[in-house]
Scaffold this active site. Structure first.
Site, PDB file in Angstrom:
ATOM      1  CG  ASP A   1      -5.184   4.392   1.369  1.00 32.43           C
ATOM      2  OD1 ASP A   1      -6.300   4.801   1.027  1.00 32.43           O
ATOM      3  OD2 ASP A   1      -4.841   4.244   2.562  1.00 32.43           O
TER       4      ASP A   1
ATOM      5  N   GLY B   1       0.630  -2.030   8.901  1.00 30.59           N
ATOM      6  CA  GLY B   1       1.733  -1.100   8.712  1.00 30.59           C
ATOM      7  C   GLY B   1       2.814  -1.248   9.745  1.00 30.59           C
ATOM      8  NE  ARG B   2       1.500   3.141  13.068  1.00 28.78           N
ATOM      9  CZ  ARG B   2       0.711   4.100  13.562  1.00 28.78           C
ATOM     10  NH1 ARG B   2       1.227   5.079  14.278  1.00 28.78           N
ATOM     11  NH2 ARG B   2      -0.589   4.073  13.332  1.00 28.78           N
TER      12      ARG B   2
ATOM     13  CG  ASP C   1     -12.169  17.905  -4.982  1.00 29.93           C
ATOM     14  OD1 ASP C   1     -13.094  18.721  -5.165  1.00 29.93           O
ATOM     15  OD2 ASP C   1     -10.974  18.247  -4.908  1.00 29.93           O
TER      16      ASP C   1
ATOM     17  N   PRO D   1     -17.544  15.543  -7.804  1.00 31.62           N
ATOM     18  CG  PRO D   1     -19.739  14.716  -7.800  1.00 31.62           C
ATOM     19  CD  PRO D   1     -18.919  15.903  -7.393  1.00 31.62           C
TER      20      PRO D   1
ATOM     21  CE  LYS E   1      -2.432   1.669   3.628  1.00 30.87           C
ATOM     22  NZ  LYS E   1      -2.287   3.160   3.614  1.00 30.87           N
TER      23      LYS E   1
ATOM     24  CB  THR F   1      -9.151   2.372  12.250  1.00 27.64           C
ATOM     25  OG1 THR F   1      -7.909   2.800  11.684  1.00 27.64           O
ATOM     26  CG2 THR F   1      -9.793   1.349  11.339  1.00 27.64           C
TER      27      THR F   1
ATOM     28  CE  LYS G   1      -7.488   6.612   4.202  1.00 30.59           C
ATOM     29  NZ  LYS G   1      -6.070   6.235   3.959  1.00 30.59           N
TER      30      LYS G   1
ATOM     31  NE  ARG H   1      -1.290  -1.117  15.766  1.00 30.97           N
ATOM     32  CZ  ARG H   1      -1.434  -0.471  14.612  1.00 30.97           C
ATOM     33  NH1 ARG H   1      -1.654  -1.161  13.509  1.00 30.97           N
ATOM     34  NH2 ARG H   1      -1.367   0.836  14.545  1.00 30.97           N
TER      35      ARG H   1
END
Length: 242
Positions: free
Chosen positions: A62, A217-218, A67, A69, A35, A126, A64, A188
């Site tokens: 990603d 991710g982390r 705005d 259309p 990603k 999240t 996101k 996690r």
């Protein structure tokens, strides 16, 4: 029944050098889905995506989009040409924006002769807590009902799935259906801190709830041994709910 989608590594790094240093730890034959988010894309531009695709990786871009259309359609047309596997909009942008996003992806992919990416709508991030939903977004709906409402909107507008916390999956699958992608971030291991995520789960919990794919991710990129961390989480994801 959940789809056996990928465990997506969220490479939230700031430069091409950091990205290359990370992926070089892995066996080239490892089929990774990576990603790419705002930080790396805005720093390095579209070439970073093309380089990963040329190396044989699947890419989740990603950004996101959120705005009007017409602007989103034009942006998605460019993304559709790239050959990425997934991309995102905010469901809060509304039905017409989501419809135009899908149209742009189809147009771009057709022009480039590639498969269009799956369009995933972000429901509630999240990091958003129920208190934040009520007091900052002024939502009259509880979190689960808000997420379900946004997912229904996204599906009816042509999206292929949603980005959602595993905590809402049971309600989503009941209200929205099984034949829809539910991609879950905030994953996690049991012993990993939540950081800035407030709605998290383990790979096993997400699998049992019906996730289609995971975003991690982390817990991987900050691990002392990222390869082992990835393999352990992948094993847990694949072996859960069998």
């Amino acid at each position: 029944m959940r789809k056996d989608g990928p465990l997506i590594i969220s490479l939230d790094v700031s430069s091409k050098e950091e990205l290359v240093s990370f992926i070089q730890r892995f066996n080239p034959d490892e089929k990774l889905t990576i990603k790419i988010g705002m930080e790396l894309f805005y720093g390095e531009g579209p070439s970073i995506v093309r380089n990963l695709l040329n190396l044989g990786y699947d890419v989740f871009l990603d950004l996101k989009l959120h705005d009007i259309p017409n602007t989103v359609r034009k942006g998605m047309k460019q993304i559709g040409k790239m050959g990425v596997s997934f991309t995102t909009v905010h469901a809060l942008g509304g039905s017409e924006m989501i419809k135009q996003a899908k149209q742009g992806l189809l147009e771009g992919a057709s022009e480039a002769g590639v498969q269009p990416p799956k369009l995933l709508a972000v429901t509630e991030l999240t990091s958003i807590t129920p208190k934040g939903l009520a007091e900052e977004q002024n939502s009259r709906l509880p979190m689960v009902d808000q997420v379900v409402a946004l997912a229904k909107l996204a599906r009816n507008s042509g999206a292929d799935g949603v980005i959602t916390s595993p905590l809402e999956l049971s309600a989503l699958k009941k209200e929205v259906g099984d034949d829809f992608w539910y991609v879950t971030p905030g994953i996690r291991p049991n012993d990993f801190p939540k950081d800035d995520q407030s709605r998290t789960s383990t790979p096993t919990e997400a699998a049992n709830a019906g996730s289609s794919a995971l975003v991690v991710g982390r817990p991987i990129i900050n691990a002392t041994d990222p390869v082992t961390a990835y393999q352990n989480m992948m094993e847990e994801w694949l072996n859960a709910n069998r």
